[in-house]
Design an enzyme around this catalytic site. Sequence first.
Site, PDB file in Angstrom:
ATOM      1  N   LYS A   1      46.494  51.597 -29.821  1.00  0.00           N
ATOM      2  CA  LYS A   1      45.271  51.085 -30.456  1.00  0.00           C
ATOM      3  C   LYS A   1      44.330  50.690 -29.329  1.00  0.00           C
ATOM      4  O   LYS A   1      44.367  49.567 -28.819  1.00  0.00           O
ATOM      5  CB  LYS A   1      45.631  49.875 -31.318  1.00  0.00           C
ATOM      6  CG  LYS A   1      44.809  49.716 -32.575  1.00  0.00           C
ATOM      7  CD  LYS A   1      43.309  49.643 -32.358  1.00  0.00           C
ATOM      8  CE  LYS A   1      42.821  48.284 -31.972  1.00  0.00           C
ATOM      9  NZ  LYS A   1      41.423  48.286 -31.506  1.00  0.00           N
TER      10      LYS A   1
ATOM     11  N   GLY B   1      44.392  41.925 -23.310  1.00  0.00           N
ATOM     12  CA  GLY B   1      43.149  41.542 -23.974  1.00  0.00           C
ATOM     13  C   GLY B   1      42.910  40.056 -23.831  1.00  0.00           C
ATOM     14  O   GLY B   1      43.424  39.408 -22.907  1.00  0.00           O
TER      15      GLY B   1
ATOM     16  N   THR C   1      43.368  36.380 -28.799  1.00  0.00           N
ATOM     17  CA  THR C   1      44.036  37.466 -29.524  1.00  0.00           C
ATOM     18  C   THR C   1      45.531  37.469 -29.190  1.00  0.00           C
ATOM     19  O   THR C   1      46.378  37.693 -30.068  1.00  0.00           O
ATOM     20  CB  THR C   1      43.421  38.837 -29.158  1.00  0.00           C
ATOM     21  OG1 THR C   1      42.015  38.717 -29.145  1.00  0.00           O
ATOM     22  CG2 THR C   1      43.833  39.915 -30.111  1.00  0.00           C
TER      23      THR C   1
ATOM     24  N   GLU D   1      49.224  40.528 -21.414  1.00  0.00           N
ATOM     25  CA  GLU D   1      48.412  40.346 -20.200  1.00  0.00           C
ATOM     26  C   GLU D   1      47.051  39.871 -20.655  1.00  0.00           C
ATOM     27  O   GLU D   1      46.286  40.623 -21.262  1.00  0.00           O
ATOM     28  CB  GLU D   1      48.287  41.658 -19.439  1.00  0.00           C
ATOM     29  CG  GLU D   1      49.584  42.042 -18.760  1.00  0.00           C
ATOM     30  CD  GLU D   1      49.485  43.374 -18.039  1.00  0.00           C
ATOM     31  OE1 GLU D   1      48.358  43.803 -17.727  1.00  0.00           O
ATOM     32  OE2 GLU D   1      50.527  43.977 -17.822  1.00  0.00           O
TER      33      GLU D   1
ATOM     34  N   CYS E   1      40.041  41.335 -15.397  1.00  0.00           N
ATOM     35  CA  CYS E   1      40.667  40.023 -15.588  1.00  0.00           C
ATOM     36  C   CYS E   1      41.059  39.388 -14.249  1.00  0.00           C
ATOM     37  O   CYS E   1      41.321  38.196 -14.188  1.00  0.00           O
ATOM     38  CB  CYS E   1      41.873  40.147 -16.509  1.00  0.00           C
ATOM     39  SG  CYS E   1      43.014  41.414 -15.978  1.00  0.00           S
TER      40      CYS E   1
ATOM     41  N   GLU F   1      36.675  31.674 -18.935  1.00  0.00           N
ATOM     42  CA  GLU F   1      36.587  33.001 -18.320  1.00  0.00           C
ATOM     43  C   GLU F   1      35.248  33.633 -18.717  1.00  0.00           C
ATOM     44  O   GLU F   1      34.963  33.793 -19.901  1.00  0.00           O
ATOM     45  CB  GLU F   1      37.735  33.878 -18.830  1.00  0.00           C
ATOM     46  CG  GLU F   1      37.724  35.266 -18.232  1.00  0.00           C
ATOM     47  CD  GLU F   1      38.810  36.173 -18.799  1.00  0.00           C
ATOM     48  OE1 GLU F   1      38.994  36.201 -20.023  1.00  0.00           O
ATOM     49  OE2 GLU F   1      39.468  36.851 -18.007  1.00  0.00           O
TER      50      GLU F   1
HETATM   51  O1  TXE Z   1      39.171  41.161 -26.603  1.00  0.00           O
HETATM   52  P1  TXE Z   1      40.268  41.348 -27.730  1.00  0.00           P
HETATM   53  P2  TXE Z   1      37.635  40.864 -26.809  1.00  0.00           P
HETATM   54  C1  TXE Z   1      38.850  38.542 -22.349  1.00  0.00           C
HETATM   55  C2  TXE Z   1      37.401  38.322 -21.938  1.00  0.00           C
HETATM   56  C3  TXE Z   1      36.665  38.628 -23.182  1.00  0.00           C
HETATM   57  C4  TXE Z   1      37.607  38.054 -24.219  1.00  0.00           C
HETATM   58  C5  TXE Z   1      37.465  38.611 -25.576  1.00  0.00           C
HETATM   59  O2  TXE Z   1      37.206  36.984 -21.587  1.00  0.00           O
HETATM   60  O3  TXE Z   1      35.414  38.012 -23.208  1.00  0.00           O
HETATM   61  O4  TXE Z   1      38.878  38.375 -23.732  1.00  0.00           O
HETATM   62  O5  TXE Z   1      37.356  40.005 -25.507  1.00  0.00           O
HETATM   63  C6  TXE Z   1      42.586  44.321 -30.215  1.00  0.00           C
HETATM   64  N1  TXE Z   1      45.806  42.251 -33.631  1.00  0.00           N
HETATM   65  N2  TXE Z   1      39.360  39.859 -22.025  1.00  0.00           N
HETATM   66  O6  TXE Z   1      37.400  39.996 -27.981  1.00  0.00           O
HETATM   67  O7  TXE Z   1      39.691  41.132 -29.074  1.00  0.00           O
HETATM   68  C7  TXE Z   1      41.189  44.840 -29.988  1.00  0.00           C
HETATM   69  O8  TXE Z   1      40.831  45.749 -31.011  1.00  0.00           O
HETATM   70  C8  TXE Z   1      45.977  43.286 -32.805  1.00  0.00           C
HETATM   71  C9  TXE Z   1      40.367  39.900 -21.016  1.00  0.00           C
HETATM   72  O9  TXE Z   1      36.923  42.138 -26.765  1.00  0.00           O
HETATM   73  O10 TXE Z   1      41.437  40.558 -27.308  1.00  0.00           O
HETATM   74  C10 TXE Z   1      41.346  45.487 -28.620  1.00  0.00           C
HETATM   75  O11 TXE Z   1      41.965  46.759 -28.737  1.00  0.00           O
HETATM   76  N3  TXE Z   1      45.035  43.728 -31.959  1.00  0.00           N
HETATM   77  C11 TXE Z   1      41.037  41.191 -20.965  1.00  0.00           C
HETATM   78  C12 TXE Z   1      42.285  44.525 -27.911  1.00  0.00           C
HETATM   79  O12 TXE Z   1      42.926  43.788 -28.945  1.00  0.00           O
HETATM   80  C13 TXE Z   1      43.863  43.070 -31.926  1.00  0.00           C
HETATM   81  C14 TXE Z   1      40.294  42.398 -21.272  1.00  0.00           C
HETATM   82  C15 TXE Z   1      41.607  43.534 -26.965  1.00  0.00           C
HETATM   83  O13 TXE Z   1      40.531  42.919 -27.620  1.00  0.00           O
HETATM   84  C16 TXE Z   1      43.625  41.969 -32.775  1.00  0.00           C
HETATM   85  C17 TXE Z   1      39.342  42.224 -22.342  1.00  0.00           C
HETATM   86  C18 TXE Z   1      44.656  41.562 -33.649  1.00  0.00           C
HETATM   87  N4  TXE Z   1      44.523  40.520 -34.479  1.00  0.00           N
HETATM   88  C19 TXE Z   1      38.886  40.958 -22.645  1.00  0.00           C
HETATM   89  N5  TXE Z   1      42.374  41.526 -32.545  1.00  0.00           N
HETATM   90  C20 TXE Z   1      42.052  41.407 -19.876  1.00  0.00           C
HETATM   91  N6  TXE Z   1      43.133  40.631 -19.874  1.00  0.00           N
HETATM   92  O14 TXE Z   1      41.894  42.287 -19.048  1.00  0.00           O
HETATM   93  C21 TXE Z   1      41.843  42.307 -31.570  1.00  0.00           C
HETATM   94  N7  TXE Z   1      42.734  43.260 -31.213  1.00  0.00           N
END
Ligand code: TXE
Length: 481
Positions: A173, A226, A230, A248, A282, A385
């Site tokens: 996904k 992510g 989440t 991660e 990140c 962050e």
């Molecule tokens: O990430 P999400 P977002 C951090 C960064 C950013 C914040 C939010 O600070 O501003 O996170 O970013 C999927 N069940 N990072 O909201 O939502 C979603 O579709 C299962 C750090 O864009 O966490 C996507 O594929 N999956 C980071 C993935 O999770 C779910 C990189 C990540 O999105 C879900 C990106 C659910 N309930 C943002 N909800 C890093 N560690 O590198 C969302 N997703």
Amino acid sequence: MEKLLNFINGEYSEPQSGQYLDNFDPSTGGVYSKVADSDSLDMILAIQSANKAFEKWKSTPVEKRAEILYKIADLIDANADALAFAESQDQGKPVALAKKVDIPRAALNFRFFAGAILHHTEMATDKDGKLLNYTLRQPLGVAGLISPWNLPLYLLTWKIAPALACGNTAVCKPSEFTSKTASLLGAIFNEAGLPPGVCNIVLGRGETVGQTLVSHPGVPLISFTGGTATGEKILKSTASHFKKVSLELGGKNATIVLKDADLKKTIPGVIQASFMNQGEVCLCGEKILVQEEIYDEFLEKFVAATKELQVGDPQDPKTFMGPLVSEPHYLKVKSLIDLARKDKGKIIYGGDRPEGLPEKLKNGYFLNPTIITDISNCSELHQTEVFGPVVTVAPFKYNHDAAKWANNSPYGLSASIWTENLSKAHKLAAGLDVGTVWINTWLNRDLRVPFGGFKASGQGREGGSHSIDFYTELKTVSIAL
Ligand code: TXE
């Protein structure tokens, strides 16, 4: 307009609902394609397909599995220019960066784990000649692989490669903001001879298809990269099934510059750690701590080097920073710059949109690299962050002060230390509560080393044998002799 489709059971398919999301080009702010807005039905079909393919894939000889993964790597290399263009258009990252880092790394992920699985050995122990023990590893079944939008192909393949190498099948996904390169992978899988159902890709929103994937009882393992919020949700959703989960998550990483750093080497390194990929990594160092003896000199040279960075069209090979990934993210980063202003921070460079962008880019999500000093110690910005091109710089007196500041965070992902005095660097590294410390370098990855974070930066480690550990269950067999 192009539609990005699901890849289920070796075939591209429309979402069952027929619904699509707009897919934006972040450099123009315009919609350039549509992304399948899949629902539970699509996800369940993908899980069923992966489940059906599992028995055969897990008993496929390891040499054959490795051969297919090597072919996937070769095909990624063969399509590198097209993939780099797609990644740049979809994510906003400079095409030069995608060509240099993202796409080669995606190929390397497959090559590395193809080799790793061929060379993997397990241990045996003998107890007094009376008991012989050995370990067996077995794949778990369907792996649920969820990736974010900052390094789309790089991070998705970092999960697919070890999952398949170990004999699992997978349902992926990717982020709904950056589905393009994931959607191109399906054709590569078919060309490489990956059997149908072994790796499925379902596009759509996290709260719908992502949620179905993490809570489905037929998916025993979840690897997620992510946001921390989440990650917490996923942990709760998977708890009742006792799934194996690797998370991660975010970071608020420190860049620590000691007084004996060689600034000629340090400044270019800190520029990368601060602003590479628009700061959307990140591991970026958002908190720069500089020993007071060289604070003024560092700041002057750092600002001068930042001024040289070209911000603009990601397709221009000279661009260092493209637009941020999406409008909501752009607004989030801007609101944190406003918070810095409110907390008495001095914005000594950036904080605004670049001037002189060509007409076609005027609605893109561009921000200048931003350097903030003198921000109050209790500002929320020290804990939050940003995930954008925004750094704070502050002086410190003693190394233990730097460690204290670096550790003063809910996160614990990484840090970098810059000094010519390695003895001090080792001592400082040992005191930092983070998963990775780089000394005189940053984002210099060796795929054999463990990768992951302390505290709110996640749980579990992937990389090298740690990935093999995560993507298999370990069984001990004991024989009385
Ligand atoms: O990430 P999400 P977002 C951090 C960064 C950013 C914040 C939010 O600070 O501003 O996170 O970013 C999927 N069940 N990072 O909201 O939502 C979603 O579709 C299962 C750090 O864009 O966490 C996507 O594929 N999956 C980071 C993935 O999770 C779910 C990189 C990540 O999105 C879900 C990106 C659910 N309930 C943002 N909800 C890093 N560690 O590198 C969302 N997703």
